[in-house]
Design a protein around this motif. Structure first.
Motif, mmCIF file in Angstrom:
data_model
loop_
_atom_site.group_PDB
_atom_site.id
_atom_site.type_symbol
_atom_site.label_atom_id
_atom_site.label_comp_id
_atom_site.label_asym_id
_atom_site.label_seq_id
_atom_site.Cartn_x
_atom_site.Cartn_y
_atom_site.Cartn_z
ATOM 1 N N ARG A 85 0.826 -1.204 0.000
ATOM 2 C CA ARG A 85 0.000 0.000 0.000
ATOM 3 C C ARG A 85 0.864 1.260 0.000
ATOM 4 N NH1 ARG A 85 -4.244 -2.178 4.618
ATOM 5 N NH2 ARG A 85 -5.634 -3.359 3.193
ATOM 6 N N ARG A 86 1.966 1.207 0.735
ATOM 7 C CA ARG A 86 2.881 2.348 0.786
ATOM 8 C C ARG A 86 3.536 2.608 -0.569
ATOM 9 N NH1 ARG A 86 7.768 0.772 4.176
ATOM 10 N NH2 ARG A 86 8.619 0.140 2.146
ATOM 11 N N GLU A 87 3.956 1.539 -1.233
ATOM 12 C CA GLU A 87 4.707 1.675 -2.479
ATOM 13 C C GLU A 87 3.811 1.867 -3.698
ATOM 14 O OE1 GLU A 87 8.072 1.854 -2.711
ATOM 15 O OE2 GLU A 87 8.006 1.901 -0.505
ATOM 16 N N HIS A 88 2.569 1.444 -3.602
ATOM 17 C CA HIS A 88 1.630 1.541 -4.736
ATOM 18 C C HIS A 88 0.318 2.136 -4.231
ATOM 19 C CE1 HIS A 88 4.437 -1.044 -6.971
ATOM 20 N NE2 HIS A 88 4.502 -1.760 -5.865
ATOM 21 N N PRO A 89 0.335 3.425 -3.892
ATOM 22 C CA PRO A 89 -0.829 4.028 -3.220
ATOM 23 C C PRO A 89 -2.101 4.046 -4.055
ATOM 24 C CG PRO A 89 0.786 5.705 -3.842
ATOM 25 C CD PRO A 89 1.441 4.380 -4.057
ATOM 26 N N GLY A 90 -1.996 3.906 -5.364
ATOM 27 C CA GLY A 90 -3.194 3.918 -6.180
ATOM 28 C C GLY A 90 -3.845 2.571 -6.363
ATOM 29 N N ALA A 91 -3.234 1.520 -5.794
ATOM 30 C CA ALA A 91 -3.720 0.149 -6.000
ATOM 31 C C ALA A 91 -4.402 -0.388 -4.747
ATOM 32 C CB ALA A 91 -2.567 -0.761 -6.396
ATOM 33 N N ARG A 92 -5.202 -1.389 -4.951
ATOM 34 C CA ARG A 92 -5.911 -2.057 -3.856
ATOM 35 C C ARG A 92 -5.110 -3.266 -3.391
ATOM 36 N NH1 ARG A 92 -11.049 -5.644 -5.521
ATOM 37 N NH2 ARG A 92 -11.093 -7.104 -3.760
ATOM 38 N N PHE A 93 -4.871 -3.340 -2.093
ATOM 39 C CA PHE A 93 -4.210 -4.490 -1.487
ATOM 40 C C PHE A 93 -4.969 -4.876 -0.226
ATOM 41 C CE2 PHE A 93 -0.833 -2.429 -3.891
ATOM 42 C CZ PHE A 93 -0.266 -3.504 -4.552
ATOM 43 N N GLU A 94 -5.086 -6.179 -0.002
ATOM 44 C CA GLU A 94 -5.803 -6.648 1.174
ATOM 45 C C GLU A 94 -5.146 -7.897 1.739
ATOM 46 O OE1 GLU A 94 -9.476 -9.067 -0.826
ATOM 47 O OE2 GLU A 94 -9.482 -6.894 -1.090
ATOM 48 N N VAL A 95 -5.356 -8.100 3.031
ATOM 49 C CA VAL A 95 -4.864 -9.303 3.705
ATOM 50 C C VAL A 95 -5.839 -10.434 3.443
ATOM 51 C CG1 VAL A 95 -4.277 -10.342 5.919
ATOM 52 C CG2 VAL A 95 -3.708 -7.945 5.485
ATOM 53 N N GLY A 96 -5.311 -11.581 3.038
ATOM 54 C CA GLY A 96 -6.161 -12.735 2.785
ATOM 55 C C GLY A 96 -5.327 -13.967 2.509
ATOM 56 N N SER A 97 -5.987 -15.108 2.455
ATOM 57 C CA SER A 97 -5.304 -16.376 2.234
ATOM 58 C C SER A 97 -5.883 -17.081 1.014
ATOM 59 C CB SER A 97 -5.458 -17.287 3.457
ATOM 60 O OG SER A 97 -4.950 -18.576 3.184
ATOM 61 N N MET A 98 -5.001 -17.638 0.190
ATOM 62 C CA MET A 98 -5.472 -18.398 -0.960
ATOM 63 C C MET A 98 -6.144 -19.701 -0.550
ATOM 64 S SD MET A 98 -1.934 -19.814 -2.697
ATOM 65 C CE MET A 98 -1.162 -18.212 -2.772
ATOM 66 N N THR A 99 -5.990 -20.106 0.705
ATOM 67 C CA THR A 99 -6.684 -21.296 1.188
ATOM 68 C C THR A 99 -8.150 -21.006 1.492
ATOM 69 O OG1 THR A 99 -6.103 -20.857 3.508
ATOM 70 C CG2 THR A 99 -4.552 -22.177 2.209
ATOM 71 N N ASP A 100 -8.511 -19.731 1.572
ATOM 72 C CA ASP A 100 -9.892 -19.319 1.841
ATOM 73 C C ASP A 100 -10.119 -18.004 1.113
ATOM 74 O OD1 ASP A 100 -12.450 -19.150 2.866
ATOM 75 O OD2 ASP A 100 -11.799 -18.294 4.778
ATOM 76 N N LEU A 101 -10.078 -18.079 -0.214
ATOM 77 C CA LEU A 101 -10.046 -16.895 -1.050
ATOM 78 C C LEU A 101 -11.386 -16.174 -0.992
ATOM 79 C CD1 LEU A 101 -7.900 -15.568 -2.806
ATOM 80 C CD2 LEU A 101 -8.715 -16.925 -4.740
#
Length: 207
Positions: A85-101
């Motif tokens: 989020r710091r390095e790409h402020p215009g993009a969406r990032f979220e915490v999550g797991s591919m085991t429970d997408l």
């Protein structure tokens, strides 16, 4: 080890190394022409939003966005998401797991798993690939990159000498392709890079 146990270890490990990992990988794509070529091909093929699953500090997400892709990132480690989020402020990032997408069925046109499946145990991998198939729209594209080889190693230190507790799994392209087919994918292309290196890499396009 329980699923929650290895996931907790993976999350803690990458939280610990997040800043060092970012410094080591921030310019990695600049010296990786085959990876850039694969991502450029993916960008040409994909239509709609793209999930970069296991995005780390967001360098692949950011690269795809630079190619005109509506990419967003998901990562298990909160510290990695903070950096992204710091390095790409215009993009969406979220915490999550591919085991429970936590993405709706058929909600993305593309999905990238760039060397993020390497920590998924064999017995969990089919379910993860099932999630990938579920969230992709008809005609959607998956690009998966991974270490080539057999077996796994237990990693206790990495990325600047910080402690880690994580398994690193290597898989043969033909085995990964079979697992993808079992999950309902059709393989459109696959390639091996760094063939003479101690641990080659492979990339598979599937849809």
């Amino acid at each position: 080890m329980t699923v929650d146990g290895w996931l907790a270890d993976a999350r803690a490990s990458y939280d610990t190394v997040a800043e060092s990992y970012f410094e080591l990988t921030r310019d990695a794509l600049a010296g990786a022409p085959f990876l850039r070529a694969a991502l450029a091909t993916f960008a040409e093929m994909v239509d709609g939003p793209v999930a970069d699953v296991g995005c780390g500090p967001g360098h692949v997400t950011g690269h795809l966005r630079g190619l005109g892709v509506d990419a967003f990132g998901i990562d298990l480690a909160p510290a990695m998401v903070e950096i992204a989020r710091r390095e790409h402020p215009g993009a969406r990032f979220e915490v999550g797991s591919m085991t429970d997408l936590r993405l709706a069925d058929g909600s993305v046109g593309g999905l990238v798993a760039f060397w993020s499946l390497i920590h998924i145990p064999d017995d969990v991998l089919p379910a993860v690939l099932g999630h990938f198939r579920r969230v992709l729209r008809p005609g959607g594209v998956l690009l998966a990159g991974f270490h080539v080889g057999d077996g796994s190693r237990w990693k206790t230190e990495g990325y600047g000498g910080h402690p880690m507790r994580i398994h690193v799994h290597r898989r043969r392209p033909e085995r990964m392709a079979a697992l993808l087919r079992d999950a309902g994918f059709a393989i459109t292309a696959q390639t091996v890079i760094g063939v003479d290196e101690p641990v080659p890499g492979a990339m598979i396009f599937a849809g």
